[in-house]
Enzyme design. Structure first.
Site, mmCIF file in Angstrom:
data_model
loop_
_atom_site.group_PDB
_atom_site.id
_atom_site.type_symbol
_atom_site.label_atom_id
_atom_site.label_comp_id
_atom_site.label_asym_id
_atom_site.label_seq_id
_atom_site.Cartn_x
_atom_site.Cartn_y
_atom_site.Cartn_z
ATOM 1 N N ARG A 175 0.966 -1.358 -0.117
ATOM 2 C CA ARG A 175 0.226 -0.137 -0.102
ATOM 3 C C ARG A 175 0.697 1.049 0.039
ATOM 4 O O ARG A 175 0.285 2.377 -0.214
ATOM 5 C CB ARG A 175 -0.916 0.367 1.378
ATOM 6 N N ARG A 179 8.497 6.470 -4.532
ATOM 7 C CA ARG A 179 8.765 7.512 -5.834
ATOM 8 C C ARG A 179 10.197 8.211 -5.687
ATOM 9 O O ARG A 179 10.348 8.823 -4.591
ATOM 10 C CB ARG A 179 7.408 8.346 -5.866
ATOM 11 N N ARG A 252 -7.346 -5.857 13.737
ATOM 12 C CA ARG A 252 -6.332 -4.473 14.720
ATOM 13 C C ARG A 252 -8.045 -3.154 14.947
ATOM 14 O O ARG A 252 -8.961 -3.283 14.494
ATOM 15 C CB ARG A 252 -5.243 -4.136 14.020
ATOM 16 N N ARG A 283 -0.207 7.474 15.005
ATOM 17 C CA ARG A 283 -0.723 9.299 13.896
ATOM 18 C C ARG A 283 -1.382 9.974 14.865
ATOM 19 O O ARG A 283 -1.747 9.645 16.156
ATOM 20 C CB ARG A 283 -1.696 8.789 12.576
ATOM 21 N N GLU A 306 -4.093 8.726 17.665
ATOM 22 C CA GLU A 306 -4.274 7.754 17.131
ATOM 23 C C GLU A 306 -3.575 6.236 17.616
ATOM 24 O O GLU A 306 -2.052 6.513 17.736
ATOM 25 C CB GLU A 306 -4.263 7.303 15.663
ATOM 26 N N TYR A 352 -9.361 -5.664 3.615
ATOM 27 C CA TYR A 352 -8.682 -4.849 3.889
ATOM 28 C C TYR A 352 -8.981 -3.560 2.751
ATOM 29 O O TYR A 352 -7.624 -3.563 1.742
ATOM 30 C CB TYR A 352 -6.674 -4.740 3.828
ATOM 31 N N ASP A 354 -10.257 -0.529 0.338
ATOM 32 C CA ASP A 354 -10.217 1.338 -0.093
ATOM 33 C C ASP A 354 -11.978 1.372 0.270
ATOM 34 O O ASP A 354 -12.737 0.088 -0.289
ATOM 35 C CB ASP A 354 -10.029 1.807 -0.345
HETATM 36 N N1 UDP Z 1 3.017 1.842 7.291
HETATM 37 C C1 UDP Z 1 4.999 2.364 7.817
HETATM 38 N N2 UDP Z 1 5.184 3.449 8.328
HETATM 39 C C2 UDP Z 1 4.280 4.553 7.370
HETATM 40 C C3 UDP Z 1 3.204 4.118 7.959
HETATM 41 C C4 UDP Z 1 2.842 2.821 7.001
HETATM 42 O O1 UDP Z 1 5.996 1.131 7.705
HETATM 43 O O2 UDP Z 1 4.737 5.914 8.362
HETATM 44 C C5 UDP Z 1 3.390 1.020 7.144
HETATM 45 C C6 UDP Z 1 2.132 0.058 8.089
HETATM 46 O O3 UDP Z 1 2.598 -1.158 8.158
HETATM 47 C C7 UDP Z 1 0.865 0.165 7.665
HETATM 48 C C8 UDP Z 1 1.046 0.154 6.280
HETATM 49 O O4 UDP Z 1 2.317 1.032 5.863
HETATM 50 O O5 UDP Z 1 0.508 -0.829 8.714
HETATM 51 C C9 UDP Z 1 -0.121 0.377 5.683
HETATM 52 O O6 UDP Z 1 -0.063 2.203 5.841
HETATM 53 P P1 UDP Z 1 -0.747 3.302 5.466
HETATM 54 O O7 UDP Z 1 -1.470 4.580 6.033
HETATM 55 O O8 UDP Z 1 -1.467 3.091 3.853
HETATM 56 O O9 UDP Z 1 -2.267 2.293 6.436
HETATM 57 P P2 UDP Z 1 -4.009 2.342 6.384
HETATM 58 O O10 UDP Z 1 -4.287 4.112 6.378
HETATM 59 O O11 UDP Z 1 -5.013 1.925 6.116
HETATM 60 O O12 UDP Z 1 -3.859 2.783 8.394
#
Ligand code: UDP
Length: 374
Positions: A175, A179, A252, A283, A306, A352, A354
């Site tokens: 995910r 880049r 989770r 976050r 979060e 999972y 979107d």
């Molecule tokens: N992830 C990470 N660091 C970050 C952001 C994401 O390690 O700063 C990893 C983490 O394992 C996470 C996965 O990438 O579960 C997917 O992140 P995403 O932000 O897509 O998760 P969501 O927003 O769905 O919670």
């Protein structure tokens, strides 16, 4: 009263099906939810003290490249021009996330061009001999090398999933793109994105507006019995539906705690990730930034910390490990054998998804399993 269809769960999958059944099939639907509101985890509400639209279960940004999903959802809402960007805080410094040329350059203190960065990262990745990545850790290192993995992924992932990244499947990290340019839009390759202009809840209310739809909130499917003419569409956890017969699937839950701050702007952006293990939250969300088009409170803002936990009454993220997938297969087999029940959505499919994917699945389910069979 007897309904043609009972929908258990008023999230995006359930609401899309309710809307189609009521407005296209012209049948009567009862949609129930054990929560006190519709919208599932996309639910948004105005914070009473500040007037700011908040996303109770974490920031949800609608994004899609599917014309079908876009055409469908825009019947119920307009979207604003918000484009998602995310930063990651590592040792008190902010970096771009997903990884782009700016993340690489500022992390290593260099000023590489795209082709130089590709070569440089190729060397970093090549330091470890990972042929075919077998888990999240190996996959992450094969994408960004060990130093960036250790800084931004390892501890964040442990906080989020409460598992060693070696014990998690590699697809979770897919995910998160890498880049070799300066694009910082989180969904850079996505054709449409934004936030419903009047909030998600107004969008769901419009979807469920038909007189053929009855909504019953605070209603737990497992504590009542229902009379249904045709089908039950169940969008809760699949393991719960079958009484945990083959054991519990692991989930989770994102837990958000709200705080009002007496400042116009707390962090300057909607989401900052926290990569360090010492910081317990994953976050900080500041939803004010999701609606740049609105006149917002000048003296106050709302933030949400979060943390990732497990709450059995509120499963959010499936943990797609092998043992969970094994159990899921058995539950899916049971579901397949039942004629009058459709199980789907993020919890029903243990997936999972979107938002756009949940809409597309609901539209397919409607066309192939409901409309075709009537
Ligand atoms: N992830 C990470 N660091 C970050 C952001 C994401 O390690 O700063 C990893 C983490 O394992 C996470 C996965 O990438 O579960 C997917 O992140 P995403 O932000 O897509 O998760 P969501 O927003 O769905 O919670």
């Amino acid at each position: 009263m007897k309904y043609d269809y009972l929908i258990v769960g008023a999230g995006i999958f359930g609401c899309t099906l309710a809307e189609r059944i009521a407005n296209d099939l012209k049948a009567a639907v009862l949609i129930i939810d054990k929560r006190s509101h519709i919208g599932g985890n996309c639910y948004s509400e105005l914070d009473k003290e500040t007037g700011i639209e908040t996303h109770k279960y974490g920031t949800h940004v609608f994004h899609t490249s599917s014309g079908k999903a876009w055409e469908y959802i825009t019947k119920f809402t307009e979207f604003n021009s918000y484009h998602h960007q995310v930063f990651a805080n590592y040792r008190n410094k902010l970096y771009r996330m997903p990884f782009n040329l700016e993340t690489i350059n500022s992390f290593y203190g260099v000023k590489l061009t795209p082709s130089e960065a590709k070569k440089f990262m190729g060397k970093e990745i090549g330091r470890e001999d990972i042929g075919n990545p077998k888990n999240l850790e190996e996959k992450a290192i094969s994408l960004v090398g060990r130093p960036l993995y250790e800084a931004f992924i390892k501890h964040y992932t442990i906080k989020q999933w409460a598992k060693n990244p070696k014990d998690l499947p590699s697809n979770i990290i897919e995910r998160l793109p890498v880049r070799y340019d300066y694009r910082n839009d989180y969904f850079a390759n996505t054709r449409w994105q934004g936030i419903p202009i009047d909030g998600y809840t107004a969008m769901f209310e419009k979807m469920l507006k038909s007189p053929r739809i009855r909504i019953k909130l605070n209603c737990d499917y497992f504590k009542h019995s229902f009379k249904v003419n045709k089908k039950v569409i169940y969008t809760g956890p699949i393991d719960q539906y079958f009484g945990y017969k083959y054991g519990k699937l692991e989930w989770r839950t994102a837990k958000l705690s709200k705080k009002i701050i007496n400042l116009e702007d707390y962090q300057g952006t909607s989401v900052i990730n926290y990569a360090d293990p010492e910081v317990k939250y994953t976050r900080i969300h500041e939803p004010k930034h999701l609606h740049p088009e609105r006149k917002q409170n000048k003296n106050k803002t709302v933030i949400f910390y979060e943390t990732s936990t497990y709450d059995k009454d509120n499963p959010h993220y499936p943990i797609n490990s092998e043992s969970n997938q094994e159990k899921l297969k058995k539950y899916k087999k049971l579901a397949f054998d039942k004629e009058n029940i459709i199980i789907g959505g993020r919890l029903g499919d243990y997936a999972y998804y979107d938002i756009d994917k949940a809409i597309l699945n609901a539209l397919d389910t409607y066309n192939n399993r409901i409309k075709l069979n009537t």
